[in-house]
Design an enzyme around this catalytic site. Sequence first.
Site, PDB file in Angstrom:
ATOM      1  N   PHE A 112     -10.039  -1.263  -6.995  1.00 15.88           N
ATOM      2  CA  PHE A 112      -9.195  -2.470  -6.949  1.00 15.88           C
ATOM      3  C   PHE A 112      -9.925  -3.745  -7.351  1.00 15.88           C
ATOM      4  CE2 PHE A 112      -7.737   0.496  -3.586  1.00 15.88           C
ATOM      5  CZ  PHE A 112      -6.542   0.877  -4.172  1.00 15.88           C
ATOM      6  N   ARG A 149      -7.058  -6.528  -6.861  1.00 13.28           N
ATOM      7  CA  ARG A 149      -5.788  -6.188  -7.503  1.00 13.28           C
ATOM      8  C   ARG A 149      -4.889  -7.412  -7.710  1.00 13.28           C
ATOM      9  NH1 ARG A 149      -2.643  -0.784  -5.584  1.00 13.28           N
ATOM     10  NH2 ARG A 149      -1.559  -0.322  -7.526  1.00 13.28           N
ATOM     11  N   GLU A 168      -0.796  -3.566 -11.438  1.00 13.80           N
ATOM     12  CA  GLU A 168      -0.839  -4.839 -10.726  1.00 13.80           C
ATOM     13  C   GLU A 168       0.500  -5.570 -10.593  1.00 13.80           C
ATOM     14  OE1 GLU A 168      -5.356  -6.393 -11.461  1.00 13.80           O
ATOM     15  OE2 GLU A 168      -4.023  -6.400 -13.194  1.00 13.80           O
ATOM     16  N   GLN A 214     -16.277   0.983 -11.488  1.00 12.95           N
ATOM     17  CA  GLN A 214     -15.202   0.823 -12.461  1.00 12.95           C
ATOM     18  C   GLN A 214     -15.735   0.702 -13.885  1.00 12.95           C
ATOM     19  OE1 GLN A 214     -13.094  -2.114  -9.442  1.00 12.95           O
ATOM     20  NE2 GLN A 214     -11.801  -1.894 -11.234  1.00 12.95           N
TER      21      GLN A 214
END
Length: 670
Positions: free
Chosen positions: A156, A270, A616, A125
Site C-alpha cells: 500500500f 493507498r 486506489e 514494491q
Amino acid sequence: YLSISLSLFSLHSYPCTALVVATSPETAERAAKAVEIEYGAASASPVLSIDEAIKQGSFHKDNDFMKLNHPLVHRGDVDHAWSNCEFVVTGEIRSSGQCHFYMETQTIMVAPDEGNRLHIECSSQGPTTVRKQVSVAVNKPANKIRAGTRRAGGAFGGKISRNMPLATAVAVAAETLGIPVRAQLDRRLDMATTGGRHPMLSRYKVGFNKSGKILALSVDTFADAGYTVDDTFGLLDMMQTMMDSAYFVPNYRTTAAACKTNTITNTDMRSPGVCSGVFFMENILDRVAYELRLPPNKVREQNFYSADGKQRTPMGDPTTFIQLQNVWTTLQKSADVVTRTAAVAAFNQANRWRKRGIYCTPVKYGISQHGYKMAVAINVLEEDGTINVAHGGVEIGQGINTKVAQAVAYKLQVPLSLICITHNSTDSIPNATLTGGSGTSETVVNAALLAAENLLARLKPYLEPGAKWEDVVSAAYHGGVNLSAQGYWGGGPRGKKRVNPMYDYFVYAACCSEVELDVLTGEVQIIRSDIAYDCGKSLNQAVDVGQVEGAFIQSVGFYLTEDVVKHEKTGQVLTAGTWDYKPPTAVDIPQVFNVTFVKTNNPATVSTLGSKAVGEPPYQLGASVFFAAKQAVYAARANAGLKGYVHLETPASPVALQTACGVTASQLTM
C-alpha cells in the site's frame, strides 16, 4: 538475525542508531535493548505539528518537480468571482494520518553469493530500487546485486522507499560478515518507523449561490511531511490535480505546502494525497448544503461535471468519456436512496439514543500510465508447451499475477493451466519501475500482450487451423524458432515537466452508505453500503470486486477507526501495535455490501483491453460512511436542542462522535 536499537528520543527521526547481528532473534533483541545512547542538549524545541510548522515557517523547499508544476493549480479568476457570489464562507478541515498495517511487516534476507554477488529477497514494491540502493550502500556494481520479491504480504505504498533503511542495513551486515542475514521488524517497531499517510490541514474559502452552485473556491493545504521529504511533493501534486473530484468549479484555486516537523518521515499510502483532497472537497460540498439547508445530493448534482463531456478539469484534461451521471443514477436506483432516506428519518424520529444516517458521495479519479516502464518475458518449454512468464510488477495482493497469466493465455489462445508466473527478480527483469499508483497491473498486462504478439509473429508459419499448441511449439522448436519473447511497455516521461493531458482516463464511482450510531457510546455500525463502479471491461471481475471492497474497508479505517496518537512532547508514535491502533475488523464491514460494475467501455487511447483501474479510486468512497455518521450526529443533536454546523475531523472515532452528539455525564448515569 539483525535487530535495531532505538531510544524514545530517536523516534523523532528514523530510529536506526545501532545494528546488532546475532544467531537468534531473541539474542539480537536482548543486545539491542542493552544499548544506551547519550544525547546532547537540544538547541530548540521540536516542531511536532502542522500548526507549529506554519507558525515557525518550517517548510521543506520545493524540489524540481514541484517548481515546474506548482505552487498552485487554478482556473478562472477566483479573486474577481467573490463579488458575484451570493454567499461566501470560510473554514478549515483536518485529515488525520494513517499507519501502515500490512499483514507482513518490513522483511529482508541478504545472502552472499558466488561471483562476489549479493542475493536479496525482500518484501518490496520495487526490487529494482532495492538493488540500486544496496549497490550504493555496499559499493558494488549493479550486476553484482540480485534482488527479488516473490510476493509482499501487503504494501500500500509502505514498501516503496521506507524499506530502504532496513534493506541497506541488512546488506551491509551480510557483506561485512560474509554470512546470510535476515531481519523482520515486529509490528510496533514497523509502525513506529515506517511512517504513514500525511496528516493535512486545509483552509478554504467558498462562494456559491442560493441553488448550491459553487462559483468560486480557494483552498490552501499543508501536509506534515516529517523531518525529511519522502514522496510528499508527488502526493501533493496528486492531491491538487484531483481535489476537484466530480465537481466543476468555474473559478478554482489550490495551493499546497510541505511542513517540516521533527517527526518520523511520512510516506505514500493507498491513494496518497488524493483521499485527503477528495475528503476536503466533500466537506466543502457538505458545508454548502448545510448553510443553504439543502439536501446534500441536490447540491452535489448542481456541481457535477456536465454529462456532455465538454468541460475540462483545472489541469485542462478533457472529460470526453464521462460516466459520472451514469454511475450516480445507477447508484440512486440500485441503493433505493429515496425510500431509504425516508426510512432513516422515520427511524430517527422514533429513537432517542440510536440514530441513523445515509449519505452518497461520488468520485472522479485520474489514471495515468506515464512513467511506468514494465517488461515481460515469455519462455515456452519445447517438451510440453508449458509457459513460464516473468514480469516486472510485484504481487502485493492486487492480483497482478492472475491478470498477467490471463492476458498471455488470452493472446496465445492457450489454456490458463499451461502458464506459470515465475519469481520476480532483477536478474530476469532488470529495469522495472515501482509497483504502485493503480497503473502497474495495466502496464504489465500491456507488456505481456506485446510479448505474446512478438511470439505469435514467430509462430505464424506453424499455426495451422486445429493444430494443438504443443505440436505447434514442437514444430517451431525443431524449425529453429526462438521460443522466448519479450514485451516492453514504456509509458512516457515522469518527473519532468507535466505532460498534457495529465491523465489518460478517469474512473467514475459513487457510494451510498447507511450507518447506525449509538449516541451514548459513539460506536458506529455500517448497516449497508452500495457501490456503483465504472470498471470498463474488467480484466477479472473476481479480482476487481475484491479490490473495490478492500479499498473501501481500508478507507473506513481512515474515516472512523484508525487514530494515530503521538506524544505531545517527543512526537513518538504511541498507537503502535494492535492494542492501541484499531484498523477495521470484521465487525466494521457493512452488514449489507453491494458492488455493481456499471457496464462501460474504456475508449481511451491508452487503456488495457478496455479496462479501468481498481486499486486506489474506490478508497475515496469511504467518505460516504463518514458523512452518514455525521448525519446521525445532527439527528442526535436535534434531540438535545443543539444547533450549528458540526466540525468533524478524521477519524470520526467513538469519542469524537460521542462528543459531537453533546453527550453529558448525567446521560450516562443509571
